[in-house]
Design a protein around this motif. Structure first.
Motif, short mmCIF file in Angstrom:
data_model
loop_
_atom_site.label_atom_id
_atom_site.label_comp_id
_atom_site.label_asym_id
_atom_site.label_seq_id
_atom_site.Cartn_x
_atom_site.Cartn_y
_atom_site.Cartn_z
N LEU A 129 68.81 67.33 129.52
CA LEU A 129 69.07 65.89 129.58
C LEU A 129 70.56 65.59 129.46
CD1 LEU A 129 66.15 64.33 127.49
CD2 LEU A 129 66.48 64.25 129.96
N SER A 130 71.27 66.38 128.67
CA SER A 130 72.72 66.19 128.55
C SER A 130 73.41 66.49 129.87
CB SER A 130 73.27 67.11 127.45
OG SER A 130 72.76 66.75 126.18
N LEU A 131 72.95 67.53 130.57
CA LEU A 131 73.54 67.86 131.87
C LEU A 131 73.26 66.75 132.89
CD1 LEU A 131 72.67 71.67 132.12
CD2 LEU A 131 74.91 70.65 131.71
N ILE A 132 72.07 66.18 132.83
CA ILE A 132 71.72 65.13 133.78
C ILE A 132 72.50 63.85 133.50
CG2 ILE A 132 69.83 63.64 134.58
CD1 ILE A 132 67.92 65.98 134.00
N ARG A 133 72.58 63.46 132.24
CA ARG A 133 73.22 62.20 131.88
C ARG A 133 74.75 62.30 131.91
NH1 ARG A 133 71.10 59.78 126.48
NH2 ARG A 133 72.05 57.93 127.38
N GLY A 134 75.27 63.49 131.64
CA GLY A 134 76.72 63.67 131.65
C GLY A 134 77.39 63.15 130.40
N LYS A 135 78.72 63.16 130.42
CA LYS A 135 79.51 62.70 129.28
C LYS A 135 79.83 61.21 129.40
CE LYS A 135 80.29 67.04 127.86
NZ LYS A 135 79.90 67.60 126.56
N ARG A 136 80.33 60.68 128.32
CA ARG A 136 80.81 59.30 128.34
C ARG A 136 82.08 59.18 129.19
NH1 ARG A 136 81.46 57.68 122.22
NH2 ARG A 136 80.98 59.85 121.77
N SER A 137 82.38 57.99 129.61
CA SER A 137 83.60 57.77 130.38
C SER A 137 84.82 58.10 129.51
CB SER A 137 83.67 56.32 130.86
OG SER A 137 84.93 56.04 131.39
N ALA A 138 85.64 59.05 129.97
CA ALA A 138 86.83 59.45 129.20
C ALA A 138 87.83 58.30 129.11
CB ALA A 138 87.48 60.67 129.83
N ARG A 139 87.93 57.51 130.16
CA ARG A 139 88.86 56.37 130.16
C ARG A 139 88.45 55.34 129.13
NH1 ARG A 139 88.58 51.56 132.40
NH2 ARG A 139 86.70 52.13 133.57
N LEU A 140 87.15 54.99 129.11
CA LEU A 140 86.67 54.02 128.14
C LEU A 140 86.74 54.57 126.72
CD1 LEU A 140 83.56 52.54 130.01
CD2 LEU A 140 85.83 51.53 129.75
#
Length: 536
Positions: A219-230
């Motif tokens: 699920l982490s791979l599918i959802r990805g990380k948070r926006s680094a800019r935000l």
């Protein structure tokens, strides 16, 4: 022919062994503190992982060996017609299991505890090596006493089991055909009791960490990380607010005006929070400026595809274990027999896939090895994400490049326990394939025709060769039935943990691009930012 078959079976194991050695060393070096690396810890942790992973990797070789012994029509191949030859082949596997299990016991009860407590004393008694060794030895004696108790219990407890009589007509009769003989040596019983006690601890850890990691990782791979800019913008806003509070507080008390103790504590807390945020801000800036992050639009689709494939794999494991457990409940007689009940009514998806791919060497070996690798890596993910807790207090936090010596020793020890429990977990997950592989046997029907059927636990025939691990598990659980009952109950806990983790992961925010520092982590690290930020 015998030599060629042996080479074909053991060559994949040799290749996997080389990968295990490489992975164990790299993993230990990657997680240790970079500037305070200790080579004794590196050696012990690497050896612990190598031994545990080799023990687990023997199972696919064990299954493939018995599968190689027969043709698809159910007859034995020319080089395995003799039972003595088959026993001779499996003797090497059995010796391998017990040697590796013996090394696991040595690492778990002697080497790892001693080194762990040696480094626990380091902070309090810096420079007093002799005193630290003496203190670590005293704690290790407790583990040795516990091991001696397990060995003594292992000698006597299995002998107290009530085996069925010769004239028994109960459901126990079906179990008799699963094992060539029940009377193993007392030394063997003692080793098995000790190992399965460790495995029981590992299985409990598996229900928590693997139950969480097996679904949270895809699920982490599918959802990805948070926006680094935000994320960077949020950190900058938080720092601006903190710095404003610090400035207001300092203006309120000029140098010639004494600051009350309460205000001094508040000022110190604000400055510590600002220092932690400063480290996080530098890390997120480093991430955004990295080449890997700039390529995110290239690897992100691949990451999602891999996540979807792993998600399907996790669901397949969940469904297979659920159907296997439901099948046991449908044919439940007593907890004394629960361990020996396989896929009698409901199908098992993974069992079916492995049996079908067994026709095409080495696809079944790769699939079974992939299953075990997935369990190990998701266990590691769960350990990293959850950490080690004592009730509500977090004892250790595992981070790349930041993990202290005693923490990395604890991590490797827990992972070693989990890996030892994987063989039992695989048996509960795919009981038929774990015992017989993709073997077939021929029987004569009522009308006189020859019928070829798959070998299962419910076949009352001696024309099927059991795996060594299947024989070890069934023989021990037959004698000490409550172990099998506990494993069965814990398998339901794994399923519950899987479902809870699924919904928990969905409602939580996406993961951070960095390993964020808190004030506590910053103080614990001594203010040193000695690791590269996680990029993902």
């Amino acid at each position: 022919m015998l030599i060629l078959a042996s080479v074909g079976s053991w060559l994949p194991f040799a290749i996997v062994a080389l990968f295990i050695i490489f992975f164990s060393v790299i993993f230990t070096l990657r997680y240790q503190q970079k500037r305070h690396r200790d080579y004794a810890v590196t050696l012990v942790c690497s050896v612990s992982l190598i031994i545990a992973l080799l023990t687990s990797s023997l199972l696919p070789t064990d299954v493939m060996l018995v599968s190689f012994m027969k043709y698809p029509n159910g007859t034995y191949k020319e080089w395995t017609v003799n039972q003595t030859t088959r026993d001779h082949i499996q003797k090497y596997v059995e010796v391998g299991y017990y040697v590796l299990y013996g090394l696991v016991i040595l690492m778990a009860f002697l080497i790892n505890p001693f080194l762990f407590f040696y480094y626990e004393e380091k902070q309090e008694e810096e420079g007093q090596t002799a005193k630290r060794i003496h203190s670590a030895a005293k704690w290790t004696v407790g583990f040795i006493i516990f091991l001696i108790i397990l060995i003594i219990l292992g000698v006597f407890v299995p002998q107290l089991a009530t085996l069925p009589s010769i004239n028994s007509t109960s459901e126990w009769d079906n179990v008799k055909y699963l094992i060539d003989h029940f009377d193993g040596s007392r030394v063997e019983d003692s080793i098995s009791f000790t190992i399965f006690t460790l495995s029981l601890i590992g299985f409990f850890l598996l229900t928590v960490y693997t139950g969480y990691g097996s679904i949270a990782c895809p699920l982490s791979l599918i959802r990805g990380k948070r926006s680094a800019r935000l994320q960077q913008a949020t950190i900058e806003e938080q720092r601006a607010e903190l710095q404003n509070q610090i400035r207001v507080l300092k203006l309120r008390y000029p140098r010639h005006v004494p600051m009350p103790a309460r205000e001094k504590r508040k000022l110190a807390e604000l400055e510590q929070q600002d220092a932690a945020l400063c480290v996080n801000e530098e890390s997120i800036i480093t991430v955004r400026e990295s080449f890997f992050f700039k390529c995110r639009y290239i690897y992100r689709p691949i990451q999602m595809i891999v996540g979807l494939l792993l998600f399907c794999f996790a669901i397949l494991i969940f469904i297979s274990l659920l159907l296997s457990n439901i099948n046991k409940l449908m044919h439940f007689v007593s907890f004394k027999q629960i361990f020996a009940q396989g896929n009698q009514t409901l199908p098992n998806p993974i069992d079916l896939v492995l049996t079908w791919t067994g026709k095409y060497y080495p696809i079944s070996y790769i699939f079974l090895s992939g299953l075990m690798i997935y369990i190990i890596f998701t266990s590691l993910y769960g350990l990293q994400q959850i950490g080690i807790w004592y009730f509500w207090i977090q004892m250790y936090r595992f981070s790349r490049g930041r993990t202290k010596p005693q923490a990395i020793l604890m991590l490797c020890s827990l992972l070693m326990f989990i890996v030892v429990a994987i063989n039992v977990f695989v048996y509960l997950l795919i009981p038929q394939y774990a015992i017989y592989g993709d073997q077939y046997y021929s029987s004569t029907s009522t009308n006189g025709t020859i019928v070829v059927k798959s070998c299962t636990q419910f076949v009352t025939t001696d024309d099927c060769q059991m795996t060594v691990m299947g024989r070890i598990i069934l023989r021990f659980f037959y004698k000490v039935w409550f172990f099998g009952a506990i494993y069965f109950c814990l398998s339901w806990v794994y399923l519950v943990m899987f479902v809870v983790s699924f919904f928990w992961k969905l409602v939580r925010n996406r993961e951070s691009n960095i390993q964020e520092y808190t004030v506590e982590a910053l103080l614990e690290a001594g203010g040193e930012d000695e690791d590269d930020p996680l990029i993902g």
